[in-house]
Design a protein around this motif. Structure first.
Motif, PDB file in Angstrom:
ATOM      1  N   TYR A   9       0.842  -1.194   0.000  1.00  0.00           N
ATOM      2  CA  TYR A   9       0.000   0.000   0.000  1.00  0.00           C
ATOM      3  C   TYR A   9       0.883   1.253   0.000  1.00  0.00           C
ATOM      4  CZ  TYR A   9      -3.758  -3.184   1.401  1.00  0.00           C
ATOM      5  OH  TYR A   9      -4.667  -4.221   1.456  1.00  0.00           O
ATOM      6  N   PHE A  10       0.548   2.182  -0.885  1.00  0.00           N
ATOM      7  CA  PHE A  10       1.287   3.442  -0.976  1.00  0.00           C
ATOM      8  C   PHE A  10       0.432   4.586  -0.443  1.00  0.00           C
ATOM      9  CE2 PHE A  10       3.581   0.841  -3.941  1.00  0.00           C
ATOM     10  CZ  PHE A  10       4.883   1.317  -3.906  1.00  0.00           C
ATOM     11  N   GLY A  11       1.062   5.452   0.326  1.00  0.00           N
ATOM     12  CA  GLY A  11       0.386   6.649   0.791  1.00  0.00           C
ATOM     13  C   GLY A  11       0.787   7.851  -0.052  1.00  0.00           C
ATOM     14  N   ASN A  12      -0.152   8.735  -0.321  1.00  0.00           N
ATOM     15  CA  ASN A  12       0.127   9.987  -1.052  1.00  0.00           C
ATOM     16  C   ASN A  12       0.539   9.777  -2.507  1.00  0.00           C
ATOM     17  OD1 ASN A  12      -0.359  11.684   1.232  1.00  0.00           O
ATOM     18  ND2 ASN A  12       1.632  11.044   2.048  1.00  0.00           N
ATOM     19  N   GLY A  13       0.133   8.681  -3.128  1.00  0.00           N
ATOM     20  CA  GLY A  13       0.359   8.502  -4.557  1.00  0.00           C
ATOM     21  C   GLY A  13       1.803   8.242  -4.933  1.00  0.00           C
ATOM     22  N   LEU A  14       2.104   8.406  -6.235  1.00  0.00           N
ATOM     23  CA  LEU A  14       3.430   8.074  -6.759  1.00  0.00           C
ATOM     24  C   LEU A  14       4.194   9.300  -7.253  1.00  0.00           C
ATOM     25  CD1 LEU A  14       2.543   4.845  -8.791  1.00  0.00           C
ATOM     26  CD2 LEU A  14       3.534   4.978  -6.502  1.00  0.00           C
ATOM     27  N   ASN A  15       3.753  10.483  -6.874  1.00  0.00           N
ATOM     28  CA  ASN A  15       4.441  11.685  -7.349  1.00  0.00           C
ATOM     29  C   ASN A  15       5.808  11.873  -6.700  1.00  0.00           C
ATOM     30  OD1 ASN A  15       2.433  12.522  -9.148  1.00  0.00           O
ATOM     31  ND2 ASN A  15       1.264  13.514  -7.525  1.00  0.00           N
ATOM     32  N   PHE A  16       5.963  11.391  -5.479  1.00  0.00           N
ATOM     33  CA  PHE A  16       7.242  11.498  -4.784  1.00  0.00           C
ATOM     34  C   PHE A  16       8.229  10.525  -5.418  1.00  0.00           C
ATOM     35  CE2 PHE A  16       9.699  10.399  -0.724  1.00  0.00           C
ATOM     36  CZ  PHE A  16      10.585  11.444  -0.908  1.00  0.00           C
ATOM     37  N   TRP A  17       9.459  10.977  -5.707  1.00  0.00           N
ATOM     38  CA  TRP A  17      10.413  10.168  -6.475  1.00  0.00           C
ATOM     39  C   TRP A  17      10.710   8.823  -5.823  1.00  0.00           C
ATOM     40  CZ3 TRP A  17      15.044   8.504  -4.488  1.00  0.00           C
ATOM     41  CH2 TRP A  17      15.504   9.132  -3.328  1.00  0.00           C
ATOM     42  N   LEU A  18      10.794   8.795  -4.484  1.00  0.00           N
ATOM     43  CA  LEU A  18      11.108   7.540  -3.800  1.00  0.00           C
ATOM     44  C   LEU A  18       9.996   6.517  -3.999  1.00  0.00           C
ATOM     45  CD1 LEU A  18      12.951   5.890  -1.971  1.00  0.00           C
ATOM     46  CD2 LEU A  18      11.853   6.973   0.008  1.00  0.00           C
ATOM     47  N   HIS A  19       8.752   6.994  -4.060  1.00  0.00           N
ATOM     48  CA  HIS A  19       7.633   6.078  -4.273  1.00  0.00           C
ATOM     49  C   HIS A  19       7.728   5.399  -5.635  1.00  0.00           C
ATOM     50  CE1 HIS A  19       4.746   7.953  -1.068  1.00  0.00           C
ATOM     51  NE2 HIS A  19       5.919   7.588  -0.579  1.00  0.00           N
ATOM     52  N   ARG A  20       8.266   6.111  -6.621  1.00  0.00           N
ATOM     53  CA  ARG A  20       8.442   5.507  -7.943  1.00  0.00           C
ATOM     54  C   ARG A  20       9.377   4.301  -7.864  1.00  0.00           C
ATOM     55  NH1 ARG A  20       4.913   7.258 -12.036  1.00  0.00           N
ATOM     56  NH2 ARG A  20       4.361   9.413 -11.569  1.00  0.00           N
ATOM     57  N   LEU A  21      10.462   4.468  -7.139  1.00  0.00           N
ATOM     58  CA  LEU A  21      11.421   3.374  -6.998  1.00  0.00           C
ATOM     59  C   LEU A  21      10.825   2.225  -6.193  1.00  0.00           C
ATOM     60  CD1 LEU A  21      14.681   5.414  -6.254  1.00  0.00           C
ATOM     61  CD2 LEU A  21      13.863   4.563  -8.451  1.00  0.00           C
ATOM     62  N   LEU A  22      10.130   2.570  -5.128  1.00  0.00           N
ATOM     63  CA  LEU A  22       9.521   1.535  -4.293  1.00  0.00           C
ATOM     64  C   LEU A  22       8.423   0.788  -5.045  1.00  0.00           C
ATOM     65  CD1 LEU A  22       9.297   3.444  -0.890  1.00  0.00           C
ATOM     66  CD2 LEU A  22      10.832   1.552  -1.460  1.00  0.00           C
ATOM     67  N   PHE A  23       7.729   1.490  -5.929  1.00  0.00           N
ATOM     68  CA  PHE A  23       6.689   0.839  -6.728  1.00  0.00           C
ATOM     69  C   PHE A  23       7.296  -0.230  -7.637  1.00  0.00           C
ATOM     70  CE2 PHE A  23       4.193   0.685 -10.706  1.00  0.00           C
ATOM     71  CZ  PHE A  23       2.996   0.202 -10.197  1.00  0.00           C
TER      72      PHE A  23
END
Length: 261
Positions: A18-32
Motif C-alpha cells: 500500500y502506498f500513501g500519497n500517490g506516486l508523485n514522490f520520487w522515492l515512491h516511484r522506486l519503491l513501486f
C-alpha cells in the motif's frame, strides 16, 4: 508518516503493498518498481543497468548573446568530470554545425575556440554543416555537400567525429523518413544509428519508440526541455520549478527509471 506498508497476506494469502500519497514522490516511484518485483516473485523485474547518451545539439549554432563563452566550456568540462566519477567513461556528446563557428561576439568566439581546444574531452556527432532541415534538400549533391563540409570541418579542427551516429537538425527527415537523407548518411558516413523524438508522435514522451529503416537504427530520443534559447534557469518554459519537478520524480526521472536502455 508511513510511505509504504507491506501486507504479508497472513489473513487471505495475498501479499499487498500500500502506498500513501500517490506516486508523485520520487522515492515512491522506486519503491513501486521494487514492489512489482517483490509481489511477482521476480516475474516483473527491471534490470538496474541503464545505458544513457547525453546529446547536446546545436554547438556553434546559437545567436549572438546566447552562445557559449570560455567559462561556459570549462563549466561543462567540470560537470562532465563530476558525472564521470559516478559513471565511468561518461562524456557529453556534442552535435555541431561547422558553418556557425566563430559567428558570435568576441567572448563567444573565445568559447568556440575553447571547445576546439578541448575537443578531445568530448564525443562529437555531425548535425549538418549549415543546420539545414534535410527534408527540404532535394538533390544528392546538396545533401553530400552538407554532410562532407561538416566532416571536413571536423578534420580541419581536430574534432574526433564519430560518423556512425548523427542527428538531423529538428529531427527533419528521420520520421517521416526522407530517403535521400538515409541513403546519404550510409553512403558518406557509414552511419548505423540516429535518433528522433518524433516517432510515432512527439507526445506523450513515454510512448516514443525506436525503429529500423534502410538498415539504420533509430533510437527513441527524450528531452529535458533545455533548448538552444534556454540558457538561464529562471527562463525555463513555465518556470524553473517545472524542470526541478521533472528531475526529482517527474518526466525526466521516470524516463531514466522506466527505460532499461
Amino acid at each position: 508518516y508511513v510511505s509504504v506498508i507491506l501486507d504479508k497476506g497472513k489473513l487471505d494469502g495475498i501479499k499487498k503493498v500500500y502506498f500513501g500519497n500517490g506516486l508523485n514522490f520520487w522515492l515512491h516511484r522506486l519503491l513501486f518498481i521494487d514492489g512489482l518485483d517483490f509481489l511477482s516473485d521476480g516475474a516483473i523485474k527491471r534490470p538496474l543497468d541503464r545505458w544513457i547518451l547525453v546529446d547536446i545539439d546545436d554547438i556553434f549554432v546559437g545567436k549572438t548573446g546566447i552562445r557559449m563563452t570560455r567559462d561556459d566550456v570549462q563549466a561543462m568540462i567540470s560537470v562532465q568530470q563530476s558525472i564521470s566519477e559516478r559513471v565511468p567513461g561518461f562524456k557529453f556528446n556534442l552535435g555541431f554545425s561547422g558553418f556557425y563557428y566563430l559567428h558570435g561576439n568576441k567572448q563567444e568566439s573565445g568559447g568556440d575556440q575553447e571547445l576546439i581546444a578541448n575537443a578531445d574531452k568530448f564525443w562529437w556527432f555531425s548535425h549538418m554543416y549549415s543546420h539545414r532541415k534535410p527534408h527540404r534538400i532535394a538533390t544528392l549533391e546538396t545533401m553530400r555537400t552538407e554532410l562532407m563540409q561538416n566532416l571536413d570541418f571536423a578534420k580541419r579542427y581536430g574534432i574526433p567525429l564519430n560518423t556512425s551516429y548523427a542527428v538531423a537538425p529538428h529531427h527533419s527527415g528521420v520520421y517521416p523518413t526522407h530517403d535521400l537523407l538515409y541513403d546519404s548518411w550510409k553512403r558518406y558516413y557509414g552511419l548505423t544509428v540516429t535518433s528522433t523524438e518524433e516517432y510515432p508522435h512527439f507526445n506523450p514522451p513515454h510512448h516514443r519508440r525506436g525503429f529500423i529503416y534502410k538498415g539504420i537504427k533509430v533510437l527513441p530520443r527524450q528531452t529535458c526541455g533545455l533548448y538552444t534559447k534556454t540558457i538561464r534557469l529562471k527562463e525555463y518554459p513555465k518556470g524553473p520549478k517545472r524542470l526541478e519537478h521533472s528531475i526529482y520524480g517527474g518526466e525526466l526521472f521516470q524516463t531514466v527509471i522506466n527505460n532499461p536502455v
